[in-house]
Motif scaffolding. Structure first.
Motif, PDB file in Angstrom:
ATOM      1  N   LYS A  14     115.608  75.505  59.588  1.00 35.18           N
ATOM      2  CA  LYS A  14     114.305  75.347  60.217  1.00 35.18           C
ATOM      3  C   LYS A  14     114.094  73.885  60.575  1.00 35.18           C
ATOM      4  CE  LYS A  14     109.423  75.408  58.859  1.00 35.18           C
ATOM      5  NZ  LYS A  14     108.478  75.769  57.809  1.00 35.18           N
ATOM      6  N   GLU A  16     111.012  71.370  62.073  1.00 35.61           N
ATOM      7  CA  GLU A  16     109.589  71.395  62.386  1.00 35.61           C
ATOM      8  C   GLU A  16     109.097  69.981  62.642  1.00 35.61           C
ATOM      9  OE1 GLU A  16     106.319  74.068  60.410  1.00 35.61           O
ATOM     10  OE2 GLU A  16     106.465  72.195  59.310  1.00 35.61           O
ATOM     11  N   THR A  24     101.952  71.704  66.475  1.00 33.20           N
ATOM     12  CA  THR A  24     103.181  71.797  65.688  1.00 33.20           C
ATOM     13  C   THR A  24     104.193  72.668  66.417  1.00 33.20           C
ATOM     14  OG1 THR A  24     101.774  71.715  63.749  1.00 33.20           O
ATOM     15  CG2 THR A  24     104.062  72.276  63.378  1.00 33.20           C
ATOM     16  N   ILE A  25     105.432  72.236  66.374  1.00 37.06           N
ATOM     17  CA  ILE A  25     106.519  73.020  66.974  1.00 37.06           C
ATOM     18  C   ILE A  25     107.557  73.265  65.892  1.00 37.06           C
ATOM     19  CG2 ILE A  25     108.356  73.049  68.700  1.00 37.06           C
ATOM     20  CD1 ILE A  25     106.563  71.116  70.334  1.00 37.06           C
ATOM     21  N   ALA A  26     107.970  74.516  65.748  1.00 33.77           N
ATOM     22  CA  ALA A  26     108.995  74.829  64.755  1.00 33.77           C
ATOM     23  C   ALA A  26     110.111  75.605  65.417  1.00 33.77           C
ATOM     24  CB  ALA A  26     108.393  75.646  63.618  1.00 33.77           C
ATOM     25  N   PHE A  28     113.785  77.755  64.564  1.00 32.49           N
ATOM     26  CA  PHE A  28     114.602  78.374  63.527  1.00 32.49           C
ATOM     27  C   PHE A  28     115.918  78.817  64.144  1.00 32.49           C
ATOM     28  CE2 PHE A  28     111.576  78.772  60.089  1.00 32.49           C
ATOM     29  CZ  PHE A  28     110.386  78.591  60.749  1.00 32.49           C
ATOM     30  N   GLN A  36     114.554  81.057  67.257  1.00 26.13           N
ATOM     31  CA  GLN A  36     113.137  81.341  67.445  1.00 26.13           C
ATOM     32  C   GLN A  36     112.370  80.031  67.554  1.00 26.13           C
ATOM     33  OE1 GLN A  36     111.597  84.054  64.489  1.00 26.13           O
ATOM     34  NE2 GLN A  36     112.630  85.774  65.437  1.00 26.13           N
ATOM     35  N   TYR A  38     108.528  78.439  67.655  1.00 24.76           N
ATOM     36  CA  TYR A  38     107.117  78.707  67.411  1.00 24.76           C
ATOM     37  C   TYR A  38     106.320  77.489  67.852  1.00 24.76           C
ATOM     38  CZ  TYR A  38     108.602  82.447  64.221  1.00 24.76           C
ATOM     39  OH  TYR A  38     109.160  83.559  63.676  1.00 24.76           O
ATOM     40  N   THR A  39     105.180  77.740  68.452  1.00 23.31           N
ATOM     41  CA  THR A  39     104.280  76.616  68.724  1.00 23.31           C
ATOM     42  C   THR A  39     102.926  76.971  68.134  1.00 23.31           C
ATOM     43  OG1 THR A  39     103.742  77.590  70.848  1.00 23.31           O
ATOM     44  CG2 THR A  39     105.393  75.859  70.847  1.00 23.31           C
ATOM     45  N   LEU A  40     102.321  75.980  67.505  1.00 23.83           N
ATOM     46  CA  LEU A  40     101.025  76.193  66.885  1.00 23.83           C
ATOM     47  C   LEU A  40     100.092  75.106  67.388  1.00 23.83           C
ATOM     48  CD1 LEU A  40      99.360  77.751  64.759  1.00 23.83           C
ATOM     49  CD2 LEU A  40     100.167  76.119  63.079  1.00 23.83           C
ATOM     50  N   CYS A  44      94.505  75.872  65.375  1.00 27.59           N
ATOM     51  CA  CYS A  44      94.703  77.313  65.494  1.00 27.59           C
ATOM     52  C   CYS A  44      95.448  77.814  64.251  1.00 27.59           C
ATOM     53  CB  CYS A  44      95.537  77.593  66.741  1.00 27.59           C
ATOM     54  SG  CYS A  44      94.875  78.882  67.764  1.00 27.59           S
ATOM     55  N   HIS A  45      95.344  79.103  63.973  1.00 32.52           N
ATOM     56  CA  HIS A  45      96.010  79.615  62.780  1.00 32.52           C
ATOM     57  C   HIS A  45      97.192  80.512  63.083  1.00 32.52           C
ATOM     58  CE1 HIS A  45      93.222  77.781  60.108  1.00 32.52           C
ATOM     59  NE2 HIS A  45      92.205  78.290  60.796  1.00 32.52           N
ATOM     60  N   THR A  46      97.194  81.083  64.304  1.00 35.35           N
ATOM     61  CA  THR A  46      98.276  82.019  64.613  1.00 35.35           C
ATOM     62  C   THR A  46      99.234  81.358  65.580  1.00 35.35           C
ATOM     63  OG1 THR A  46      96.405  83.498  64.746  1.00 35.35           O
ATOM     64  CG2 THR A  46      98.571  84.471  64.974  1.00 35.35           C
ATOM     65  N   PRO A  47     100.490  81.151  65.161  1.00 35.93           N
ATOM     66  CA  PRO A  47     101.447  80.562  66.086  1.00 35.93           C
ATOM     67  C   PRO A  47     101.901  81.594  67.109  1.00 35.93           C
ATOM     68  CG  PRO A  47     102.519  81.066  64.008  1.00 35.93           C
ATOM     69  CD  PRO A  47     101.089  81.458  63.859  1.00 35.93           C
ATOM     70  N   ALA A  49     105.299  82.819  69.351  1.00 36.81           N
ATOM     71  CA  ALA A  49     106.729  82.687  69.141  1.00 36.81           C
ATOM     72  C   ALA A  49     107.504  83.199  70.328  1.00 36.81           C
ATOM     73  CB  ALA A  49     107.141  83.459  67.895  1.00 36.81           C
TER      74      ALA A  49
ATOM     75  N   ARG B 133     108.531  87.761  63.849  1.00 39.04           N
ATOM     76  CA  ARG B 133     108.235  86.376  64.260  1.00 39.04           C
ATOM     77  C   ARG B 133     107.213  85.718  63.351  1.00 39.04           C
ATOM     78  NH1 ARG B 133     109.350  87.519  70.231  1.00 39.04           N
ATOM     79  NH2 ARG B 133     111.195  88.722  69.822  1.00 39.04           N
ATOM     80  N   LEU B 135     108.293  83.459  60.871  1.00 38.60           N
ATOM     81  CA  LEU B 135     108.957  82.410  60.107  1.00 38.60           C
ATOM     82  C   LEU B 135     108.108  81.161  59.983  1.00 38.60           C
ATOM     83  CD1 LEU B 135     112.578  82.768  61.455  1.00 38.60           C
ATOM     84  CD2 LEU B 135     111.747  83.313  59.187  1.00 38.60           C
ATOM     85  N   MET B 136     107.230  80.919  60.950  1.00 39.82           N
ATOM     86  CA  MET B 136     106.491  79.667  60.892  1.00 39.82           C
ATOM     87  C   MET B 136     105.306  79.731  59.932  1.00 39.82           C
ATOM     88  SD  MET B 136     104.615  77.514  63.793  1.00 39.82           S
ATOM     89  CE  MET B 136     104.309  75.774  63.607  1.00 39.82           C
ATOM     90  N   HIS B 377      94.242  83.916  69.386  1.00 40.51           N
ATOM     91  CA  HIS B 377      95.049  82.886  70.014  1.00 40.51           C
ATOM     92  C   HIS B 377      95.199  83.204  71.474  1.00 40.51           C
ATOM     93  CE1 HIS B 377      97.697  86.061  68.773  1.00 40.51           C
ATOM     94  NE2 HIS B 377      98.591  85.650  69.616  1.00 40.51           N
TER      95      HIS B 377
END
Lengths: 161, 377
Positions: A14, A16, A24-26, A28, A36, A38-40, A44-47, A49, B133, B135-136, B377
């Motif tokens: 991972k 991040e 935030t960008i993660a 994997f 994968q 992910y951007t958050l 916000c609470h839900t990333p 993907a 999805r 993992l984050m 979101h």
């Protein structure tokens, strides 16, 4: 921007990091071979993907490092930092009907535009450094090298003949 | 032989269907086995060969688990891993044990059921985190470490229950001896091992298979639990090149483990009758007790009971390790109840892990604001 990397057992690696604006960008690299991202958004609470194959991830990487990719053709610009102002662009094009059947010599590609055709990909075969007598066919993918201005000229004078 | 081929063919079809629907295949392999076997259509009976294959499946499952064990990483994360791990262990073991004991199982049977009740499916939890999805999410890491802690508990459990009536001192001495031997090989033979793994001929795969089998049969010969020693072999070899070993052991694990699950179903003895009330009660408790431990973990680690819902959703499914415990130590009655629990919890777990984010939002939003929050979101 601090990059954090963790090896998660059973999952993969991972990476991040947080941007200056608080997003935030993660990433994997999973053991199944997919990547994968992910951007958050900050606050916000839900990333959200996206899952990519390694090939798609490389493409994304190319875009992020500054190369332009269009629908049919893509280009990579190489800048040599040690040689002042030397910027070379490698661009791909797809041959259309209008120039199919003509040779590189017929089209006077180098004399008229200054660019050089360095490779042609036809079906599953690649031809590196095609000779001037090389005949184009419709659907060939050609790789052309030159300066940005020369490439622009090539697009205007040769491709749209 | 024809039996194994038929069983494998049924599993292949089941695998295709479950992958297409993205649901866990393990419960369906077991149900498929029950239908084919002595409690169903009696099309397939177990043979010496199928028994050997099943054992290979179990051994390679545990070897794989050993390869994934990252003890130094657990040590680095000690406080978080310990908190969540201890909550999970105490609550689920206790509820599982009391429930099994109250249903009239013996002390040892109850202990086996409680362990199977406690241990979630690592494979299903991790697959669900990747496929959905998630993992984050910060809970994802907690779930991953929780699975690792459960694996460690399983090793200790295997040691305790296998010790039987051996002299504990000699038993421990033997285990320590084998462990020292394995780690010495991995440490001093590291370069040699890596040079073998780098080859592109049949040698790496032959070596992997041979090392696992040799360790298992040697452990049986000197009377230490082969299950535990195979995990130790994995952990020791993980200090060299774990990815290469995983790559070479994966085909064996994938095929033999499917044989293990389907023949677990085939040899399941339902002649004593199936108590649907007991199955329902244990399965519901299995889901509820993970909810309690999940919420407590959420509060202690993330400061939010809602995080617990996420942890719960991904750890409901019991799977490969529960079946392994049932196959190794369970009486027919205990094995039946464990298998039924695995089937129910893994199917429900597939849904809770898919919809946990939505459940969480639904619980979090005060009823009047639900409509507005749905497009969060």
């Amino acid at each position: 921007m601090a990059l954090r990397s963790v090896n998660l057992p059973g999952v993969g690696t991972k990476y991040e990091f947080s941007t200056d604006k608080g997003d935030t960008i993660a990433l994997f690299f999973t053991k199944t071979g997919t990547i994968q991202m992910y951007t958050l958004q900050g606050g916000c609470h839900t990333p959200s993907a996206a899952e990519m194959t390694p090939m798609e991830a490389r493409r994304l990487g190319n875009i992020l490092t500054g190369a332009i990719i269009e629908a049919e053709s893509e280009s990579v610009e190489i800048a040599f930092s040690a040689i002042a102002d030397l910027r070379i662009t490698i661009h791909t094009y797809t041959i259309k009907k209008n120039i199919a059947g003509k040779t590189i010599e017929d089209l006077q590609i180098r004399t008229k535009t200054g660019v050089t055709v360095i490779a042609v990909s036809r079906k599953d075969r690649n031809i590196i450094n095609p000779p001037p007598s090389f005949v184009f066919e419709e659907g060939d993918a050609v790789v052309v090298i030159g300066e940005t201005d020369q490439l622009k000229k090539f697009e205007q004078d040769v491709m749209v003949d | 032989m024809e039996g194994i081929v038929l069983a494998l063919f049924v599993c292949l079809v089941l695998a295709l269907v479950t992958k297409y629907l993205s649901i866990p295949p393990i419960p369906f392999y077991i149900i498929g086995g029950v239908l084919l076997g002595q409690s169903g259509l009696s099309l397939v009976t177990s043979s010496e060969l199928s028994h050997f294959f099943s054992q290979m499946g179990l051994i390679f499952l545990l070897f794989f688990m050993g390869l994934e064990l990252k003890l130094e990483r657990v040590a680095a994360n000690r406080s978080a891993v310990l908190t969540s791990g201890v909550i999970d262990l105490n609550i689920n073991m206790l509820i599982g044990f009391i429930a099994a004991y109250m249903f009239g199982f013996t002390l040892v049977e109850s202990l086996v059921i409680a362990s199977a009740f406690y241990i979630s499916s690592t494979a299903m939890a991790i697959t669900s985190l990747i496929e959905n999805r998630k993992l984050m999410l910060r809970e994802a890491e907690t779930v991953i470490w929780l699975m690792m802690f459960e694996d460690l508990v399983l090793i200790i459990f295997l040691a305790i229950i296998s010790a039987g009536d051996q002299n504990p001192f000699i038993f421990l001495l033997k285990i320590a001896g084998v462990l020292a031997f394995l780690y010495a090989i991995a440490h001093y033979g590291k370069e040699f091992l890596i040079s073998i793994l780098d080859r592109s001929d049949e040698l790496p795969i032959l070596f992997t298979f041979g090392a696992v089998l040799t360790t298992a049969s040697f452990s049986m010969y000197i009377g230490v639990p082969e299950t535990m020693m195979v995990i130790a072999l994995g952990a020791a070899l993980a200090t060299t090149d774990p990815d290469a070993f995983e790559q070479h052991a994966r085909p064996f694990k994938d095929v033999f483990l499917v044989v293990f699950f389907v023949f677990f179903g085939i040899t399941m003895n339902l002649s004593a009758g199936v108590d649907f009330f007991m199955i329902g009660a244990i399965s519901l408790l299995a889901i509820a007790s993970k909810l309690i431990s999940g919420i407590l973990t959420g509060i202690f680690i993330h400061g939010s009971p809602l995080s617990g819902i996420e942890i719960w959703g991904n750890t409901i499914a019991r799977g490969e390790f529960s079946i392994a415990l049932a196959a190794l130590f369970g009486s027919p009655a205990a094995a039946t109840i464990i298998a039924a629990m695995v089937v129910v919890t893994s199917i429900i777990g597939a849904f809770t892990s898919k919809y946990s984010v939505r459940m969480r939002r639904w619980i979090a939003a005060p009823s009047g604001h639900r409509g507005r929050h749905r497009r969060g979101h």
